[in-house]
Motif scaffolding. Structure first.
Motif, PDB file in Angstrom:
ATOM      1  N   GLN A  13       0.821  -1.203   0.000  1.00  0.00           N
ATOM      2  CA  GLN A  13       0.000   0.000   0.000  1.00  0.00           C
ATOM      3  C   GLN A  13       0.857   1.256   0.000  1.00  0.00           C
ATOM      4  O   GLN A  13       2.002   1.241   0.457  1.00  0.00           O
ATOM      5  CB  GLN A  13      -0.915   0.006   1.222  1.00  0.00           C
ATOM      6  N   PRO A  14       0.329   2.351  -0.531  1.00  0.00           N
ATOM      7  CA  PRO A  14       1.070   3.611  -0.472  1.00  0.00           C
ATOM      8  C   PRO A  14       1.495   3.936   0.955  1.00  0.00           C
ATOM      9  O   PRO A  14       0.724   3.755   1.895  1.00  0.00           O
ATOM     10  CB  PRO A  14       0.072   4.637  -1.005  1.00  0.00           C
ATOM     11  N   GLY A  16       3.818   2.349   2.462  1.00  0.00           N
ATOM     12  CA  GLY A  16       4.420   1.151   2.999  1.00  0.00           C
ATOM     13  C   GLY A  16       5.878   1.003   2.628  1.00  0.00           C
ATOM     14  O   GLY A  16       6.461   1.857   1.958  1.00  0.00           O
ATOM     15  N   LYS A  87       5.206   5.116  -3.089  1.00  0.00           N
ATOM     16  CA  LYS A  87       4.173   5.838  -3.809  1.00  0.00           C
ATOM     17  C   LYS A  87       3.709   5.017  -5.002  1.00  0.00           C
ATOM     18  O   LYS A  87       4.455   4.179  -5.504  1.00  0.00           O
ATOM     19  CB  LYS A  87       4.715   7.183  -4.311  1.00  0.00           C
ATOM     20  N   PRO A  88       2.495   5.257  -5.478  1.00  0.00           N
ATOM     21  CA  PRO A  88       2.033   4.528  -6.664  1.00  0.00           C
ATOM     22  C   PRO A  88       2.982   4.660  -7.853  1.00  0.00           C
ATOM     23  O   PRO A  88       3.124   3.707  -8.628  1.00  0.00           O
ATOM     24  CB  PRO A  88       0.678   5.171  -6.962  1.00  0.00           C
ATOM     25  N   SER A 115      -0.187   0.091  -4.488  1.00  0.00           N
ATOM     26  CA  SER A 115      -1.589   0.380  -4.747  1.00  0.00           C
ATOM     27  C   SER A 115      -2.418   0.094  -3.508  1.00  0.00           C
ATOM     28  O   SER A 115      -2.100  -0.792  -2.723  1.00  0.00           O
ATOM     29  CB  SER A 115      -2.105  -0.465  -5.912  1.00  0.00           C
ATOM     30  N   SER A 116      -3.476   0.861  -3.348  1.00  0.00           N
ATOM     31  CA  SER A 116      -4.405   0.632  -2.259  1.00  0.00           C
ATOM     32  C   SER A 116      -5.572  -0.236  -2.693  1.00  0.00           C
ATOM     33  O   SER A 116      -6.415  -0.609  -1.906  1.00  0.00           O
ATOM     34  CB  SER A 116      -4.930   1.959  -1.713  1.00  0.00           C
TER      35      SER A 116
END
Length: 116
Positions: A13-14, A16, A87-88, A115-116
């Motif tokens: 996840q962003p 992370g 970040k993505p 990605s979330s």
């Protein structure tokens, strides 16, 4: 035969963190500068980070400075990329590269998806 095998990629996840590893064989890791590159679909391969033979000097792309850390353990013949605050836009296939005097050798890559 020079071989580089990346591992540690995955979905995160962003914000992370993830640590990539590059296991080297077929040469003495301490004799070569090592780098991490990444390539996203539709984009050129870009240099992410480089570390000198002894590990005393590192360089980073502006986009990852302060977030990523490259390191090496020459005794274990492994290079790492610690990735924090992901970040993505960090989503890409990440490659390890060993630099020899006349060419570089590449690993197969490990996928990082943020990605979330």
């Amino acid at each position: 035969q020079v071989q580089l095998v990346e591992s540690g990629g995955g979905l995160v996840q962003p914000g992370g963190s993830l640590r990539l590893s590059c296991a080297a064989s077929g040469f003495t890791l301490s004799s070569n500068a090592m780098s991490w590159y990444r390539q996203a679909p539709g984009k050129e391969r870009e240099l992410v980070a480089t570390i000198t033979t002894a590990g005393g000097s590192t360089n980073y792309a502006d986009s990852v400075k302060g977030r990523f850390t490259i390191s090496r353990d020459n005794a274990k013949s492994v290079v790492y990329l610690q990735m924090n605050s992901l970040k993505p836009e960090d989503t890409a296939l990440y490659y390890c590269k060993a630099q020899f005097f006349n060419r570089g050798y590449w690993g197969q890559g490990t996928q990082v998806t943020v990605s979330s």
